[in-house]
Design a protein around this motif. Structure first.
Motif, PDB file in Angstrom:
ATOM      1  N   TYR A  70      -7.426   3.787  -9.327  1.00 32.85           N
ATOM      2  CA  TYR A  70      -8.161   4.565  -8.329  1.00 32.85           C
ATOM      3  C   TYR A  70      -9.402   5.182  -8.966  1.00 32.85           C
ATOM      4  CZ  TYR A  70      -9.281   8.702  -5.469  1.00 32.85           C
ATOM      5  OH  TYR A  70      -9.928   9.675  -4.746  1.00 32.85           O
ATOM      6  N   ASN A 108       0.809  -1.228   0.000  1.00 32.35           N
ATOM      7  CA  ASN A 108       0.000   0.000   0.000  1.00 32.35           C
ATOM      8  C   ASN A 108       0.840   1.275   0.000  1.00 32.35           C
ATOM      9  OD1 ASN A 108      -2.279  -1.647   0.147  1.00 32.35           O
ATOM     10  ND2 ASN A 108      -2.277  -1.626   2.371  1.00 32.35           N
ATOM     11  N   VAL A 134      -9.950   1.645  -4.682  1.00 30.72           N
ATOM     12  CA  VAL A 134      -8.773   1.210  -5.416  1.00 30.72           C
ATOM     13  C   VAL A 134      -8.967  -0.267  -5.733  1.00 30.72           C
ATOM     14  CG1 VAL A 134      -6.289   0.768  -5.249  1.00 30.72           C
ATOM     15  CG2 VAL A 134      -7.233   2.900  -4.364  1.00 30.72           C
ATOM     16  N   LEU A 184       0.053   4.354  -2.231  1.00 29.17           N
ATOM     17  CA  LEU A 184      -1.154   5.136  -1.972  1.00 29.17           C
ATOM     18  C   LEU A 184      -0.839   6.401  -1.189  1.00 29.17           C
ATOM     19  CD1 LEU A 184      -3.705   2.302  -1.141  1.00 29.17           C
ATOM     20  CD2 LEU A 184      -3.361   3.484  -3.307  1.00 29.17           C
TER      21      LEU A 184
END
Length: 161
Positions: free
Chosen positions: A128, A78, A110, A81
């Protein structure tokens, strides 16, 4: 900055969530993480107010335990992000992360399979889906609209309408 706290509170009312129970203090580590990534004080205050012992289930999609947000977002898969101002704050029906763009304050999804299977994401916009909704609007619409998206695939269709 748009959070729409009253709509979030209405969402809690709809699911019958007693926000006076299971309240837990946001840990110092979590607060430190929020400041490190640049969250605004208004958002941190929102998280402090809605911090509970367990995640909140909004009819199949979730709002994370606030003290889990740090560990969820620091998982290796992650990392991209946060670099792109996206913060995981929940999960969709099939595991797609529910994210908050903490720059625009818009909620979205996502695609988890693309996020976790690709070592490097060249174009985050390709995975996204920004719904253009505040936190409050997002969870309120989930509870009041039959066709509200429960994952990134649904979100893709939803924004086309």
């Amino acid at each position: 900055m748009k959070i729409d706290k009253p709509l979030f509170e209405k969402s809690l009312d709809i699911i019958g969530f007693d926000s006076s129970k299971n309240v837990i203090k946001v840990t110092d580590k979590t607060l430190e993480f929020f400041k490190e990534i640049g969250l605004k004080n208004e958002l941190i205050d929102f998280f402090k107010q809605f911090s509970y012992l367990k995640y909140i289930d909004f009819d199949g999609i979730s709002f994370s335990r606030i003290n889990d947000i740090r560990t969820d977002n620091l998982e290796e898969q992650n990392n991209e992000l946060n670099k792109n101002k996206l913060l995981i704050i929940g999960s969709g029906m099939n595991g797609d992360p529910i994210v908050l763009n903490f720059e625009t304050m818009n909620m979205g999804y996502v695609f988890h399979d693309q996020l976790w299977e690709n070592e490097e994401i060249e174009d985050l916009d390709s995975i996204y889906i920004d719904l253009g909704l505040s936190i409050g609007e997002f969870y309120y619409k989930k509870m009041t609209e039959d066709e509200f998206p429960i994952d990134a695939y649904d979100a893709e269709e939803y924004v086309k309408k």
